[in-house]
Design a protein around this motif. Structure first.
Motif, PDB file in Angstrom:
ATOM      1  N   ALA A  10      -6.945  -4.829 -28.644  1.00  0.00           N
ATOM      2  CA  ALA A  10      -5.852  -3.617 -28.656  1.00  0.00           C
ATOM      3  C   ALA A  10      -4.808  -3.812 -27.670  1.00  0.00           C
ATOM      4  N   LEU A  11      -4.789  -4.537 -26.543  1.00  0.00           N
ATOM      5  CA  LEU A  11      -3.574  -4.583 -25.677  1.00  0.00           C
ATOM      6  C   LEU A  11      -2.760  -5.908 -26.386  1.00  0.00           C
ATOM      7  N   PRO A  12      -3.202  -6.993 -26.746  1.00  0.00           N
ATOM      8  CA  PRO A  12      -2.469  -7.961 -27.287  1.00  0.00           C
ATOM      9  C   PRO A  12      -1.776  -7.453 -28.647  1.00  0.00           C
ATOM     10  N   ALA A  13      -2.547  -6.512 -29.302  1.00  0.00           N
ATOM     11  CA  ALA A  13      -1.920  -6.061 -30.751  1.00  0.00           C
ATOM     12  C   ALA A  13      -0.788  -5.108 -30.227  1.00  0.00           C
ATOM     13  N   ILE A  14      -0.716  -4.376 -29.157  1.00  0.00           N
ATOM     14  CA  ILE A  14       0.536  -3.457 -28.868  1.00  0.00           C
ATOM     15  C   ILE A  14       1.518  -4.387 -28.451  1.00  0.00           C
ATOM     16  N   ASN A  15       1.269  -5.550 -27.741  1.00  0.00           N
ATOM     17  CA  ASN A  15       1.983  -6.397 -27.104  1.00  0.00           C
ATOM     18  C   ASN A  15       2.788  -6.954 -28.358  1.00  0.00           C
ATOM     19  N   ALA A  16       2.201  -7.410 -29.507  1.00  0.00           N
ATOM     20  CA  ALA A  16       2.795  -8.022 -30.554  1.00  0.00           C
ATOM     21  C   ALA A  16       3.397  -6.910 -31.653  1.00  0.00           C
ATOM     22  N   SER A  17       3.348  -5.718 -31.367  1.00  0.00           N
ATOM     23  CA  SER A  17       3.836  -4.771 -32.155  1.00  0.00           C
ATOM     24  C   SER A  17       5.304  -4.613 -32.146  1.00  0.00           C
ATOM     25  N   ASP A  18       5.771  -3.807 -33.078  1.00  0.00           N
ATOM     26  CA  ASP A  18       7.449  -3.734 -33.015  1.00  0.00           C
ATOM     27  C   ASP A  18       7.840  -2.503 -32.381  1.00  0.00           C
ATOM     28  N   LEU A  19       7.015  -1.476 -32.335  1.00  0.00           N
ATOM     29  CA  LEU A  19       7.445  -0.218 -31.712  1.00  0.00           C
ATOM     30  C   LEU A  19       6.525   0.444 -30.641  1.00  0.00           C
ATOM     31  N   GLY A  20       5.654  -0.242 -30.059  1.00  0.00           N
ATOM     32  CA  GLY A  20       4.833  -0.094 -29.043  1.00  0.00           C
ATOM     33  C   GLY A  20       4.816  -1.051 -27.590  1.00  0.00           C
ATOM     34  N   GLU A  21       4.520  -0.407 -26.571  1.00  0.00           N
ATOM     35  CA  GLU A  21       4.201  -1.105 -25.224  1.00  0.00           C
ATOM     36  C   GLU A  21       3.245  -0.448 -24.608  1.00  0.00           C
ATOM     37  N   VAL A  22       2.575  -1.295 -23.651  1.00  0.00           N
ATOM     38  CA  VAL A  22       1.594  -0.753 -22.616  1.00  0.00           C
ATOM     39  C   VAL A  22       2.170  -0.643 -21.387  1.00  0.00           C
ATOM     40  N   THR A  23       2.041   0.563 -20.883  1.00  0.00           N
ATOM     41  CA  THR A  23       2.483   0.777 -19.697  1.00  0.00           C
ATOM     42  C   THR A  23       1.382   1.282 -18.245  1.00  0.00           C
ATOM     43  N   VAL A  24       0.433   1.629 -18.815  1.00  0.00           N
ATOM     44  CA  VAL A  24      -1.003   2.121 -17.944  1.00  0.00           C
ATOM     45  C   VAL A  24      -1.986   1.691 -18.490  1.00  0.00           C
ATOM     46  N   LEU A  25      -2.792   1.166 -17.649  1.00  0.00           N
ATOM     47  CA  LEU A  25      -4.261   1.080 -17.915  1.00  0.00           C
ATOM     48  C   LEU A  25      -5.203   2.029 -17.012  1.00  0.00           C
ATOM     49  N   VAL A  26      -6.256   2.416 -17.792  1.00  0.00           N
ATOM     50  CA  VAL A  26      -6.993   3.518 -17.239  1.00  0.00           C
ATOM     51  C   VAL A  26      -8.573   3.022 -17.368  1.00  0.00           C
ATOM     52  N   SER A  27      -9.368   2.869 -16.247  1.00  0.00           N
ATOM     53  CA  SER A  27     -10.703   2.551 -16.020  1.00  0.00           C
ATOM     54  C   SER A  27     -11.357   3.355 -15.015  1.00  0.00           C
ATOM     55  N   SER A  28     -12.752   3.106 -15.269  1.00  0.00           N
ATOM     56  CA  SER A  28     -13.693   3.897 -14.396  1.00  0.00           C
ATOM     57  C   SER A  28     -13.273   3.530 -12.639  1.00  0.00           C
ATOM     58  N   SER A  29     -12.931   2.214 -12.737  1.00  0.00           N
ATOM     59  CA  SER A  29     -12.530   1.474 -11.429  1.00  0.00           C
ATOM     60  C   SER A  29     -11.004   1.570 -11.358  1.00  0.00           C
ATOM     61  N   ALA A  30     -10.483   2.220 -10.494  1.00  0.00           N
ATOM     62  CA  ALA A  30      -9.159   1.935 -10.195  1.00  0.00           C
ATOM     63  C   ALA A  30      -8.654   0.532  -9.561  1.00  0.00           C
ATOM     64  N   GLU A  31      -9.750  -0.096  -9.124  1.00  0.00           N
ATOM     65  CA  GLU A  31      -9.656  -1.762  -8.523  1.00  0.00           C
ATOM     66  C   GLU A  31      -9.262  -2.436  -9.865  1.00  0.00           C
TER      67      GLU A  31
ATOM     68  N   TYR B 170       1.818   1.794 -37.064  1.00  0.00           N
ATOM     69  CA  TYR B 170       1.962   3.175 -38.232  1.00  0.00           C
ATOM     70  C   TYR B 170       1.945   4.296 -37.145  1.00  0.00           C
ATOM     71  N   PHE B 171       0.931   4.378 -36.254  1.00  0.00           N
ATOM     72  CA  PHE B 171       0.910   5.572 -35.255  1.00  0.00           C
ATOM     73  C   PHE B 171       2.434   5.862 -34.813  1.00  0.00           C
ATOM     74  N   ALA B 172       2.987   4.851 -34.398  1.00  0.00           N
ATOM     75  CA  ALA B 172       4.304   4.907 -33.498  1.00  0.00           C
ATOM     76  C   ALA B 172       5.341   5.426 -34.263  1.00  0.00           C
ATOM     77  N   ASP B 173       5.093   4.698 -35.590  1.00  0.00           N
ATOM     78  CA  ASP B 173       6.068   5.147 -36.987  1.00  0.00           C
ATOM     79  C   ASP B 173       6.138   6.612 -37.055  1.00  0.00           C
ATOM     80  N   ARG B 174       4.995   7.143 -37.082  1.00  0.00           N
ATOM     81  CA  ARG B 174       4.638   8.448 -37.302  1.00  0.00           C
ATOM     82  C   ARG B 174       5.380   9.362 -36.303  1.00  0.00           C
ATOM     83  N   LEU B 175       5.040   8.905 -35.062  1.00  0.00           N
ATOM     84  CA  LEU B 175       5.410   9.849 -34.011  1.00  0.00           C
ATOM     85  C   LEU B 175       6.941   9.687 -33.755  1.00  0.00           C
ATOM     86  N   LEU B 176       7.696   8.533 -34.014  1.00  0.00           N
ATOM     87  CA  LEU B 176       8.962   8.491 -33.592  1.00  0.00           C
ATOM     88  C   LEU B 176       9.671   9.098 -34.962  1.00  0.00           C
TER      89      LEU B 176
END
Length: 358
Positions: free
Chosen positions: A36-57, A316-322
């Motif tokens: 998922a992460l590299p897919a968004i990085n390679a997308s035209d309309l998306g970027e990853v700004t926050v990662l969320v895990s059970s461990s903040a570290e 596709y999801f970003a296209d629908r949101l935008l």
């Protein structure tokens, strides 16, 4: 038919090429990080700004490794930390936790892209959808096959009458789960986290949902059989599963799946005039094998793997949101799959065909 092949890579769904949707990725398992992460990085309309895990570290470490602005823990997410840094969430946790992260996202007015299957039970899936509807936040279920070019083109062919009238469908999806993840205590084998079972929830749903997408018909009855022999599958009923569905208009479908078998995916649709055979269908580079009369054609995509499928899904999801367009598959579409899965397990338990609720 041959003119159609020239348009294989077209994004027939795209309405905008401008704008960016920022994502928080929730649940940092291998699929999220490696696909998922590299897919968004390679997308035209998306970027990853926050990662969320059970461990903040862990979230902070992975964020630093991948150049993501922020990493936070689950508790921080629920408290609204970093909520000004993303527009939408992608939920890639085990099934049983989708609802709680969706509820928080809805409270924060964030759009939701939720992995399939959308929850562990029909009732929890219904609550998930109702939560998003009440908050008026967009919800999409992550069926990546819907935006795969091969599936998109197969849908166009069926709509144009290539098959004639659809008659039958055969779908298969299997993988050696314990070779892929050699841990008998993994969440896909824990009914409290996965839901009704393992093979149908995780694998069989690909055949069922893709058939729904391609045919635009719904299954109305199902007769299923399941077995679990390996000790690692003692808590789930479907190490292996098989089902016979009757769809609307009398179309018959056989679906088989297993989490303890050779890696193989296949979807074949036969009509009165032609046949569309997708193999591999759901993992690997999806290829089309077309037959009608005396003509047979194979159409292959050179490098369309799971990451590329996810890239299309996120765009596709970003296209629908935008653009404010209608989302398909939305939450109601996902609930239908949950009811189908529930019926599959009910039929296997009762040993007889059952009707699938609307």
């Amino acid at each position: 038919m041959f003119d159609w092949i020239d348009t294989y890579d077209d994004r027939t769904w795209q309405t905008t090429e401008e704008g960016t949707v920022s994502y928080a990725l929730i649940g940092l398992g291998w699929w999220t990080i490696d696909v998922a992460l590299p897919a968004i990085n390679a997308s035209d309309l998306g970027e990853v700004t926050v990662l969320v895990s059970s461990s903040a570290e862990k979230a902070e470490r992975i964020a630093e490794e991948h150049g993501v602005a922020r990493g936070i823990g689950y508790d921080e997410f629920h408290e609204g930390a970093a909520s000004d840094q993303y527009d939408a969430v992608y939920i890639g946790t085990p099934n049983a936790f989708h609802l709680e992260y969706t509820e928080t996202a809805a409270e924060l007015d964030k759009a939701v892209l939720c992995e399939k299957p959308m929850e562990r039970t029909v009732e929890r899936a219904e609550t998930l959808v109702e939560t998003c509807e009440a908050a008026d936040v967009p919800l999409m279920i992550a069926y990546r096959m819907h935006t795969d070019p091969a599936i998109q083109r197969a849908r166009e062919l069926i709509a144009d009458g290539f098959l004639g009238e659809p008659v039958s469908v055969y779908g298969h999806n299997s993988q050696p789960l314990l070779e892929m993840i050699p841990d008998p205590n993994q969440w896909r084998l824990d009914p409290d986290r996965t839901g009704y079972g393992t093979s149908v929830m995780d694998l069989g749903i690909y055949s069922i949902n893709t058939a729904r997408f391609l045919l635009r018909r719904e299954p109305v009855t199902v007769h299923s059989n399941m077995v679990s022999n390996h000790e690692a599958f003692a808590d789930v009923p479907d190490e292996c599963a098989s089902s016979v569905f009757r769809f609307e208009d009398g179309v018959q479908m056989v679906s088989t799946s297993s989490q303890n078998a050779h890696n193989d995916t296949h979807l074949k649709i036969t009509g009165t005039e032609g046949q569309i055979d997708l193999r591999p269908a759901f993992h690997g580079e999806c290829s089309l094998h077309l037959s009608r009369g005396d003509v047979s054609v194979t159409v292959e995509h050179e490098s369309f793997d799971a990451e590329a499928e996810m890239r299309e899904e996120f765009d596709y999801f970003a296209d629908r949101l935008l653009g404010g367009g209608e989302i398909y598959p939305d939450g109601r579409h996902g609930i239908r799959d949950m009811r189908i899965i529930e019926a599959v397990h009910e039929s296997a338990e009762r040993g007889e065909p059952v009707s699938i609720e609307e």
